[in-house]
Enzyme design. Structure first.
Site, PDB file in Angstrom:
ATOM      1  CE  LYS A 143      -0.217   3.140   4.798  1.00  0.00           C
ATOM      2  NZ  LYS A 143      -0.100   3.214   6.242  1.00  0.00           N
TER       3      LYS A 143
ATOM      4  CD  GLU B 289      -3.597  -2.384   7.204  1.00  0.00           C
ATOM      5  OE1 GLU B 289      -2.568  -2.669   6.596  1.00  0.00           O
ATOM      6  OE2 GLU B 289      -4.147  -1.271   7.115  1.00  0.00           O
TER       7      GLU B 289
ATOM      8  N   GLY C 205       2.397   2.292  10.731  1.00  0.00           N
ATOM      9  CA  GLY C 205       3.365   3.386  10.589  1.00  0.00           C
ATOM     10  C   GLY C 205       4.090   3.747  11.874  1.00  0.00           C
TER      11      GLY C 205
ATOM     12  CD  GLU D 192      -2.918   5.448   6.746  1.00  0.00           C
ATOM     13  OE1 GLU D 192      -2.926   5.490   5.504  1.00  0.00           O
ATOM     14  OE2 GLU D 192      -1.982   4.938   7.398  1.00  0.00           O
TER      15      GLU D 192
ATOM     16  CG  HIS E  22      -5.935   2.019   5.226  1.00  0.00           C
ATOM     17  ND1 HIS E  22      -5.488   2.896   6.191  1.00  0.00           N
ATOM     18  CD2 HIS E  22      -4.935   1.135   5.019  1.00  0.00           C
ATOM     19  CE1 HIS E  22      -4.252   2.555   6.536  1.00  0.00           C
ATOM     20  NE2 HIS E  22      -3.898   1.481   5.838  1.00  0.00           N
TER      21      HIS E  22
ATOM     22  CB  SER F 280       5.106  -1.841  11.892  1.00  0.00           C
ATOM     23  OG  SER F 280       4.692  -0.508  12.155  1.00  0.00           O
TER      24      SER F 280
ATOM     25  CG  ASN G 286      -1.736   1.238   1.365  1.00  0.00           C
ATOM     26  OD1 ASN G 286      -1.770   2.055   0.452  1.00  0.00           O
ATOM     27  ND2 ASN G 286      -2.411   1.385   2.502  1.00  0.00           N
TER      28      ASN G 286
HETATM   29  P1  13P Z   1       2.925   0.327   7.624  1.00  0.00           P
HETATM   30  O1  13P Z   1       3.410  -0.964   7.038  1.00  0.00           O
HETATM   31  O2  13P Z   1       3.667   1.521   7.128  1.00  0.00           O
HETATM   32  O3  13P Z   1       2.783   0.256   9.102  1.00  0.00           O
HETATM   33  O4  13P Z   1       1.420   0.525   7.049  1.00  0.00           O
HETATM   34  C1  13P Z   1       0.529  -0.507   7.143  1.00  0.00           C
HETATM   35  C2  13P Z   1      -0.680  -0.154   6.373  1.00  0.00           C
HETATM   36  O5  13P Z   1      -1.418   0.735   6.755  1.00  0.00           O
HETATM   37  C3  13P Z   1      -0.944  -0.878   5.133  1.00  0.00           C
HETATM   38  O6  13P Z   1      -2.209  -0.612   4.658  1.00  0.00           O
END
Ligand code: 13P
Length: 257
Positions: free
Chosen positions: A15, A171, A177, A101, A99, A217, A13
């Site tokens: 982002k 997740e 992150g 976010e 997601h 992560s 992803n």
């Molecule tokens: P990270 O791997 O940067 O923690 O992000 C995970 C994520 O949100 C994947 O959708």
């Protein structure tokens, strides 16, 4: 339960990172670093909408095109939105939905998540449905209850055959992150609970076939232990998917399972 019934999926992803003109170079590097045989493991790159054309025009047989969002509406007066049909036209095979976010930044509700899942399935695109608890929910021991609620809401209105075509990504919000990964035991506990829920609602045959991913992560160092868990069928990877060598390492760990 047996992993042989399910597909291992390693999905990056991106982002809101990189630019469309960086896609080709990244894919070339990734192709060079990935194992020669993927042994049935699907590799997906979920890129921003602006990058989709660049990725799909590479026509890579080894890297599937993934999107990060879709409109819950079919077409019409929705300025700035992108429909499932538009994604399909670009050969998009997977799309992230719900997601954390987007739930936070864009106020995406469970009802919207469910409508987006339907819109994608209708066009033959696999939704990667994200669920996860906050740190506060975990500390208050509300994790499993919250996850069950989110999964039920996202799948509401689907029949068993449609559920079979979904992918679920666990997740934990506190692990995204932050560099703070869930332990393999914590991740497995939740992924197992999701599969149990699918079994009671849709039957053993369906629950055995739905791929459940872990995200938060995940990196080249911790992926092997996570991917070795019986109910973790792959990963949804943020930061580490921006580095071709590290992402390839995760792909290799997925292929080894
Ligand atoms: P990270 O791997 O940067 O923690 O992000 C995970 C994520 O949100 C994947 O959708």
């Amino acid at each position: 339960m047996n992993k042989k019934y399910r597909r291992c999926i390693i999905a990056g992803n991106w982002k809101m990172n990189r630019t469309p003109s960086q896609v080709r170079g990244f894919v070339e590097e990734l192709r060079g670093a990935m194992p020669a045989s993927l042994r049935g493991c699907s590799v997906v790159l979920c890129v921003p909408a602006t990058h989709l054309h660049a990725l799909s025009s590479l026509r890579s047989r080894r890297i599937a095109v993934g999107a990060q969002n879709v409109s819950e509406f079919e077409s019409g007066a929705h300025t700035g939105e992108i429909s499932a049909e538009m994604l399909r036209d670009l050969d998009v095979r997977y799309c992230i939905v719900g997601h954390s976010e987007r739930r936070q930044d864009n106020h995406e509700t469970d009802k919207m998540v469910s409508a987006k899942v339907c819109a994608l399935l209708d066009k033959g695109i696999t939704p990667i449905i994200c669920v996860g608890e906050t740190l506060e929910q975990r500390e208050r021991e509300l994790t499993l209850e919250h996850i069950a609620y989110q999964v039920k809401a996202a799948l509401s209105g689907l029949n068993a055959e449609q559920v079979r075509r979904c992918v679920i990504a666990y997740e934990p919000v506190w692990a995204i992150g932050t560099g703070r990964t869930a332990t393999a035991g914590q991740a497995e506990e939740v992924c197992y609970a999701i599969r149990e829920m699918l079994r009671t609602r849709y039957g053993a045959l369906i629950s055995r076939k739905v791929s459940i991913l872990y995200g938060g992560s995940m990196n080249g160092d911790n992926c092997a232990e996570l991917l070795a868990q019986p109910d973790i069928d792959g990963g949804l990877i943020g930061g580490a998917s921006l580095r071709s060598g590290e992402f390839a390492k995760i792909v290799a760990a997925g292929c080894a399972e």
